[in-house]
Design a protein around this motif. Structure first.
Motif, mmCIF file in Angstrom:
data_model
loop_
_atom_site.group_PDB
_atom_site.id
_atom_site.type_symbol
_atom_site.label_atom_id
_atom_site.label_comp_id
_atom_site.label_asym_id
_atom_site.label_seq_id
_atom_site.Cartn_x
_atom_site.Cartn_y
_atom_site.Cartn_z
ATOM 1 N N HIS A 32 49.591 44.946 2.126
ATOM 2 C CA HIS A 32 49.181 46.377 1.817
ATOM 3 C C HIS A 32 48.095 46.574 1.126
ATOM 4 O O HIS A 32 47.755 46.094 -0.140
ATOM 5 C CB HIS A 32 50.262 47.122 1.237
ATOM 6 N N PRO B 132 46.522 49.241 -0.190
ATOM 7 C CA PRO B 132 46.845 50.259 -1.405
ATOM 8 C C PRO B 132 47.512 49.503 -2.437
ATOM 9 O O PRO B 132 48.110 50.329 -3.320
ATOM 10 C CB PRO B 132 47.144 51.706 -0.897
ATOM 11 N N GLN B 133 48.394 48.249 -2.358
ATOM 12 C CA GLN B 133 49.073 47.935 -3.465
ATOM 13 C C GLN B 133 48.659 46.791 -4.408
ATOM 14 O O GLN B 133 49.509 46.255 -4.999
ATOM 15 C CB GLN B 133 50.576 47.550 -2.681
ATOM 16 N N THR C 138 54.954 52.777 -5.476
ATOM 17 C CA THR C 138 54.257 52.754 -4.554
ATOM 18 C C THR C 138 53.789 54.089 -4.051
ATOM 19 O O THR C 138 52.669 54.090 -3.601
ATOM 20 C CB THR C 138 54.996 51.852 -3.415
ATOM 21 N N GLU D 3 51.410 55.268 -6.441
ATOM 22 C CA GLU D 3 49.900 54.602 -6.531
ATOM 23 C C GLU D 3 49.201 55.040 -5.118
ATOM 24 O O GLU D 3 47.965 55.054 -5.348
ATOM 25 C CB GLU D 3 50.196 53.202 -6.280
ATOM 26 N N GLU D 4 49.930 55.063 -3.993
ATOM 27 C CA GLU D 4 49.292 55.391 -2.597
ATOM 28 C C GLU D 4 48.613 56.782 -2.689
ATOM 29 O O GLU D 4 47.665 56.672 -1.848
ATOM 30 C CB GLU D 4 50.202 55.094 -1.653
ATOM 31 N N TYR E 114 44.559 56.945 -2.909
ATOM 32 C CA TYR E 114 43.623 56.436 -1.919
ATOM 33 C C TYR E 114 43.061 57.779 -1.016
ATOM 34 O O TYR E 114 42.384 57.794 -0.198
ATOM 35 C CB TYR E 114 44.315 55.549 -1.004
ATOM 36 N N SER F 181 46.911 53.302 3.411
ATOM 37 C CA SER F 181 47.593 54.504 2.963
ATOM 38 C C SER F 181 47.776 55.445 3.967
ATOM 39 O O SER F 181 47.106 55.260 5.154
ATOM 40 C CB SER F 181 47.114 55.094 1.598
ATOM 41 N N SER G 66 41.219 55.506 3.720
ATOM 42 C CA SER G 66 41.600 54.287 2.932
ATOM 43 C C SER G 66 41.307 53.123 4.250
ATOM 44 O O SER G 66 40.830 51.999 3.794
ATOM 45 C CB SER G 66 42.953 54.298 2.645
ATOM 46 N N LEU H 17 51.579 62.391 0.386
ATOM 47 C CA LEU H 17 51.470 61.267 1.184
ATOM 48 C C LEU H 17 52.084 61.531 2.711
ATOM 49 O O LEU H 17 52.116 60.549 3.502
ATOM 50 C CB LEU H 17 52.567 60.210 0.646
ATOM 51 N N ARG I 81 55.187 53.782 9.469
ATOM 52 C CA ARG I 81 55.261 52.827 8.214
ATOM 53 C C ARG I 81 56.796 52.074 8.394
ATOM 54 O O ARG I 81 56.758 50.926 8.051
ATOM 55 C CB ARG I 81 55.270 53.660 6.830
#
Ligand code: GUN
Ligand code: ZN
Length: 440
Positions: free
Chosen positions: A86, A88-89, A108, A111-112, A115, A145, A150, A180, A211
């Motif tokens: 991933h 964005p991880q 997660t 965090e994403e 992006y 993401s 991204s 998201l 996903r």
């Protein structure tokens, strides 16, 4: 390493112990599963491997101005391939969470959201690729993401380094923070635009990336199916049967499906270009469907251990004829290194009473993963005519490795030591399309 002659012409010869698999090893003594040149050489030109063999033979075919890099006594192998990671991880690794769904919600999915900022993505993309190259990884199948920018950032950085990479924006339209979530329509439109911009451009390919079933409505999986029909040569990547709570939630969202795999089957998402991360807890029916569709089950050992997800059943899948890949799954995974990943994979299989011999490990990181991506004609081997993505490994990179090596070893033992004790310190150089590019 010593550079005996600078690279001036288009040709570059590297000298060392060259190892390349030609088929899956049956056991640790299967010495006919690979080509090995003790004093070997690889001649590269125009991004491709022009010749490989004994140094004396290959050197005699070079032009007088060929650059030469002497990597002796190190090993030269195909660059490592990571079939599930991933983008964005990179900054999620080592987040303290109980299990998958907590980890997604608490870290997660927070965090994403960063992006959405394209400049942030551009900055991380450079660092992400630096990290891959420092670890000897030359090709990845990456999730972005939800933000198409991204994936633009990731592909632009890949293009700049001339890497053969696969990526896709995740489609997710429920069970995640609204920042998201796309919609079935916008996920479809954004994916289509990304495919038009990037798929088949230079060394880049696109992966249609719902996903997982929890974060996609039936309408979104239908949109994914439409994309697969329109772009059958794109990859598909998603997650399957990673842990029990996830499976239970998934099946409650798709009550008509016979099981988790049946959801992706229903929406036409399975096939030879489909990469299914984790694939741990599967019924006999599901395993049969994976085998029949030629889908790839991707073993993510460090992630499966870190999140307590379960122990991958490699032997059961293999016996049923399921294609298998292996991957870091950064950032559920805990290491960027395919050496560390296979070391943990070895231990997972020990706990299942299954054996992973070191020849198989190195096959899996190279030709095995190239086959999982249906790219074995381009990458995963050191063969004339294929792309010059290579890694150079030092089995004496640390004091502990030197101590163990001093006890003596044959090639299989040396590979096992590299896997068991090695990490980025064992990577001497990484070549992308013939160019040395390991960051300092
Ligand atoms: N399932 C859905 N998304 C993810 C993810 O980002 N990581 C892991 N390990 N599993 C997932
Ligand atoms: Zn994943």
């Amino acid at each position: 390493m010593s550079l005996t002659k600078p690279v001036q012409s288009g040709q570059h010869l590297i000298r060392g112990r060259v190892l390349s698999f030609t088929r899956e090893p049956q056991d640790i003594s299967d010495t006919t599963s690979y080509q090995y040149y003790e004093d070997g050489a690889v001649l590269m030109e125009g991004g491709l491997i022009k010749a490989v063999g004994d140094y004396s033979v290959v050197a005699s075919e070079t032009s007088p101005d060929t650059g030469i890099t002497d990597h002796r006594p190190h090993l030269i192998l195909p660059g490592f391939i990571d079939t599930h990671i991933h983008f964005p991880q990179g900054q999620v690794v080592a987040s303290y969470a109980a299990e998958l769904l907590d980890w997604l919600n608490d870290y997660t999915f927070i965090e994403e959201q960063k992006y959405a900022d394209e400049q942030f993505g551009e900055h991380i993309a450079e660092r992400f690729i630096d990290e891959l190259l420092r670890h000897g990884t030359t090709t990845v199948a990456a999730y972005g993401s939800v933000h198409p920018q991204s994936v633009d950032a990731f592909f632009r950085a890949s293009e700049k380094r001339n890497m053969r990479n696969i990526a896709g924006k995740v489609m997710m339209d429920r069970n995640a923070p609204s920042a998201l979530c796309d919609t079935a329509q916008s996920g479809y439109d954004d994916t289509k635009a990304l495919i038009a911009r990037w798929h088949g451009k230079g060394r880049l390919d696109y992966a249609i990336s719902p996903r997982f079933a929890i974060t996609s409505t039936p309408a979104q999986l239908e949109a994914s199916q439409a994309l697969v029909r329109e772009y059958p040569d794109c990859y598909v990547q998603t997650h399957l049967s990673e842990n029990h709570a996830e499976i239970e939630f998934t099946c409650s969202l798709y009550p008509q499906a016979p099981d988790y795999t049946g959801i992706y089957e229903h929406y036409g998402l399975l096939g030879r270009k489909t990469l299914l991360g984790h694939a741990i807890h599967l019924s006999e029916r599901e395993v049969t469907v994976l085998a029949e569709t030629g889908s790839v089950a991707v073993f993510c050992p460090t992630s499966n251990l870190f999140l307590g997800s379960g122990l991958f059943d490699r032997d059961g899948l293999r016996a049923a004829g399921v294609r298998i890949g292996v991957a870091t799954d950064i950032g559920g995974g805990t290491s960027w290194s395919m050496l560390r990943t296979l070391d943990e994979g070895y231990k997972v299989l020990q706990l299942r009473g299954q054996r992973l011999n070191p020849l198989s490990s190195f096959y899996m990181m190279t030709l095995g993963n190239a086959r999982a991506l249906s790219m074995e004609d381009k990458i995963g081997t050191v063969e004339a005519g294929t792309e010059a993505d290579l890694v150079v490994l030092n089995s004496r990179a640390t004091a502990a490795m030197r101590l163990r090596m001093d006890a003596g070893s044959n090639l299989a033992q040396e590979l096992f030591l590299l896997q068991t004790l090695g990490d980025d310190r064992a990577i001497v150089e990484t070549y992308i399309a013939g160019k040395a590019c390991k960051p300092a």
